[in-house]
Design a protein around this motif. Structure first.
Motif, PDB file in Angstrom:
ATOM      1  N   GLY A 151      34.173  64.455  56.926  1.00 54.57           N
ATOM      2  CA  GLY A 151      35.175  65.506  57.103  1.00 54.57           C
ATOM      3  C   GLY A 151      34.587  66.881  57.344  1.00 54.57           C
ATOM      4  O   GLY A 151      35.303  67.866  57.433  1.00 54.57           O
ATOM      5  N   ALA A 152      33.267  66.948  57.446  1.00 58.48           N
ATOM      6  CA  ALA A 152      32.595  68.251  57.470  1.00 58.48           C
ATOM      7  C   ALA A 152      32.706  68.985  58.800  1.00 58.48           C
ATOM      8  O   ALA A 152      32.193  70.090  58.936  1.00 58.48           O
ATOM      9  N   ASP A 153      33.376  68.394  59.804  1.00 55.46           N
ATOM     10  CA  ASP A 153      33.538  69.123  61.075  1.00 55.46           C
ATOM     11  C   ASP A 153      34.617  70.194  60.970  1.00 55.46           C
ATOM     12  O   ASP A 153      34.775  71.012  61.874  1.00 55.46           O
ATOM     13  N   VAL A 154      35.381  70.194  59.849  1.00 51.19           N
ATOM     14  CA  VAL A 154      36.384  71.241  59.608  1.00 51.19           C
ATOM     15  C   VAL A 154      36.237  71.726  58.165  1.00 51.19           C
ATOM     16  O   VAL A 154      35.552  71.113  57.357  1.00 51.19           O
ATOM     17  N   ASN A 155      36.893  72.861  57.829  1.00 54.12           N
ATOM     18  CA  ASN A 155      36.817  73.371  56.457  1.00 54.12           C
ATOM     19  C   ASN A 155      37.707  72.548  55.531  1.00 54.12           C
ATOM     20  O   ASN A 155      38.447  71.670  55.978  1.00 54.12           O
ATOM     21  N   THR A 191      34.457  76.795  54.373  1.00 55.02           N
ATOM     22  CA  THR A 191      35.067  76.880  53.040  1.00 55.02           C
ATOM     23  C   THR A 191      35.095  75.493  52.405  1.00 55.02           C
ATOM     24  O   THR A 191      35.588  74.543  53.001  1.00 55.02           O
ATOM     25  N   ASP A 192      34.574  75.385  51.174  1.00 54.80           N
ATOM     26  CA  ASP A 192      34.521  74.090  50.481  1.00 54.80           C
ATOM     27  C   ASP A 192      35.500  73.991  49.312  1.00 54.80           C
ATOM     28  O   ASP A 192      35.830  72.893  48.865  1.00 54.80           O
ATOM     29  N   ILE A 193      35.928  75.142  48.799  1.00 53.18           N
ATOM     30  CA  ILE A 193      36.956  75.176  47.744  1.00 53.18           C
ATOM     31  C   ILE A 193      37.976  76.238  48.143  1.00 53.18           C
ATOM     32  O   ILE A 193      37.592  77.345  48.538  1.00 53.18           O
ATOM     33  N   ALA A 194      39.255  75.922  48.046  1.00 47.27           N
ATOM     34  CA  ALA A 194      40.292  76.888  48.418  1.00 47.27           C
ATOM     35  C   ALA A 194      41.513  76.741  47.524  1.00 47.27           C
ATOM     36  O   ALA A 194      41.816  75.649  47.036  1.00 47.27           O
ATOM     37  N   THR A 209      45.546  73.620  45.476  1.00 46.38           N
ATOM     38  CA  THR A 209      44.090  73.730  45.339  1.00 46.38           C
ATOM     39  C   THR A 209      43.423  72.526  45.992  1.00 46.38           C
ATOM     40  O   THR A 209      43.881  71.391  45.833  1.00 46.38           O
ATOM     41  N   ALA A 210      42.336  72.793  46.723  1.00 44.35           N
ATOM     42  CA  ALA A 210      41.564  71.708  47.328  1.00 44.35           C
ATOM     43  C   ALA A 210      40.081  72.007  47.186  1.00 44.35           C
ATOM     44  O   ALA A 210      39.640  73.143  47.346  1.00 44.35           O
ATOM     45  N   SER A 211      39.314  70.967  46.873  1.00 43.34           N
ATOM     46  CA  SER A 211      37.863  71.098  46.746  1.00 43.34           C
ATOM     47  C   SER A 211      37.193  69.834  47.272  1.00 43.34           C
ATOM     48  O   SER A 211      37.678  68.735  47.037  1.00 43.34           O
ATOM     49  N   ARG A 212      36.081  70.018  47.989  1.00 42.93           N
ATOM     50  CA  ARG A 212      35.298  68.842  48.403  1.00 42.93           C
ATOM     51  C   ARG A 212      33.907  68.878  47.787  1.00 42.93           C
ATOM     52  O   ARG A 212      32.966  68.285  48.300  1.00 42.93           O
ATOM     53  N   VAL A 307      41.124  82.573  53.810  1.00 45.30           N
ATOM     54  CA  VAL A 307      39.957  82.206  52.986  1.00 45.30           C
ATOM     55  C   VAL A 307      38.655  82.546  53.707  1.00 45.30           C
ATOM     56  O   VAL A 307      37.653  82.840  53.061  1.00 45.30           O
ATOM     57  N   THR A 308      38.667  82.535  55.028  1.00 50.36           N
ATOM     58  CA  THR A 308      37.466  82.907  55.776  1.00 50.36           C
ATOM     59  C   THR A 308      37.153  84.383  55.576  1.00 50.36           C
ATOM     60  O   THR A 308      35.996  84.773  55.436  1.00 50.36           O
ATOM     61  N   ARG A 309      38.214  85.194  55.531  1.00 52.52           N
ATOM     62  CA  ARG A 309      38.007  86.635  55.279  1.00 52.52           C
ATOM     63  C   ARG A 309      37.560  86.912  53.853  1.00 52.52           C
ATOM     64  O   ARG A 309      36.939  87.936  53.580  1.00 52.52           O
TER      65      ARG A 309
END
Length: 311
Positions: A151-155, A191-194, A209-212, A307-309
């Motif tokens: 899944g690492a091709d996207v945040n 972004t890995d945690i949001a 909440t999401a975290s990988r 989250v990118t900002r």
């Protein structure tokens, strides 16, 4: 009999091919992949043809699953729709909202089914919500996973959080009013945690909440409505319902009664593909339509920008 094919037979695409091969009203005509060896392996396993160019499918099949990297979804789905194929495309529907809107328009124009692979909508615990969900007031969800390069091709928002965004928007059925979001990168440059707080026009609020980068996986959601809250465990496929009881646990405070239902393990990918084929044969709307996928992507894109900002 619907003539079917799968474009992209990596880890997930192979499962799609297996389901099409197993269903009595599907004829798996071919599988395609840019890696000829991968296509050959799956084709041999399922007794079908292996192709390296998906364009060779045009005129030979009625419906396809598109299970390629997200950046290629738009290009492949666009050509398939323009050539009269029904399309089941993995989530997220496309890389950008403009691309998603164009695919929705193309599907309408060519009168073809466009379904998006938001698999959790076929989870038995979610399907059972229809009988109890009335008017959500507050929703809380946690989707935590260990890192997976697939899944690492996207945040993490487009990889994991978008599952819950799509479900929540389907439950609330009200336009998004405002969003606040933060996130951090831990293992990757993305972004890995949001975390996002989404407020809807009807007053419902969702905290997502999401975290990988978690050691312990978790896929849970709680939905609060008047006199009741509902707990959904996507992983264990359980639905717990907590209601106000007749007695009091403190003066003036009603007791809480609870019931839990555990569902047998089910095959969500099979259910998803069966629903796709049913939409084609019966002419009914897709369970997860292109419009649903587009709405989820709009919200996920807004959260991604925030989250990118923030980091």
């Amino acid at each position: 009999m619907i003539r079917t094919a799968v474009i992209g037979v990596g880890y997930l695409g192979r499962f799609h091919a297996q389901k099409y091969a197993a269903l009595p009203h599907s004829e798996l005509v071919a599988v395609t992949d840019v890696d000829p060896e991968a296509a050959a392996r799956v084709a041999e396993e399922l007794g079908t043809w292996a192709l390296s160019d998906y364009r060779e499918l045009f005129g030979q099949v009625d419906a396809v699953s598109i299970v390629v990297p997200t950046q290629l979804h738009y290009e492949v789905a666009k050509e398939c729709l323009e050539n009269g194929l029904h399309v089941l495309v993995e989530k997220p529907i496309t890389a950008t909202v403009a691309q998603a809107e164009e695919l929705v328009q193309l599907a309408r124009q060519h009168q073809r089914v466009l379904q998006v692979g938001h698999l959790e909508r076929f989870n038995a615990a979610i399907l059972a919500l229809d009988d109890v969900l009335l008017d959500p007031l507050f929703i809380e969800s946690h989707r935590l996973a260990s890192f997976n390069p697939r899944g690492a091709d996207v945040n993490v928002v487009l990889d994991l959080m978008i599952h819950d965004i799509e479900i929540i928007q389907n439950l609330v059925r009200s336009p998004v009013l405002e969003i606040h979001a933060d996130g951090v990168s831990v293992l990757t440059n993305e972004t890995d945690i949001a975390n996002a707080r989404i407020k809807f026009e009807n007053g419902c609020v969702a905290n997502v909440t999401a975290s990988r980068v978690s050691l312990k996986p978790q896929r849970k959601m709680r939905v609060f409505q008047h006199d009741m809250y509902i707990g959904i465990d996507f992983q264990d496929k359980t639905l717990s319902i907590h209601r106000k009881g007749e007695k009091e646990m403190f003066p003036g405070i009603p007791e809480i009664t609870s019931e839990e239902t555990a569902f047998e393990s089910s095959d969500a990918i099979m259910a998803e593909i069966e629903a796709f084929l049913d939409s084609i044969t019966e002419g009914k709307p897709a369970v997860v339509s292109g419009e649903d996928g587009c709405q989820a992507l709009k919200t996920a894109t807004r959260i991604t920008e925030m989250v990118t900002r923030s980091h």
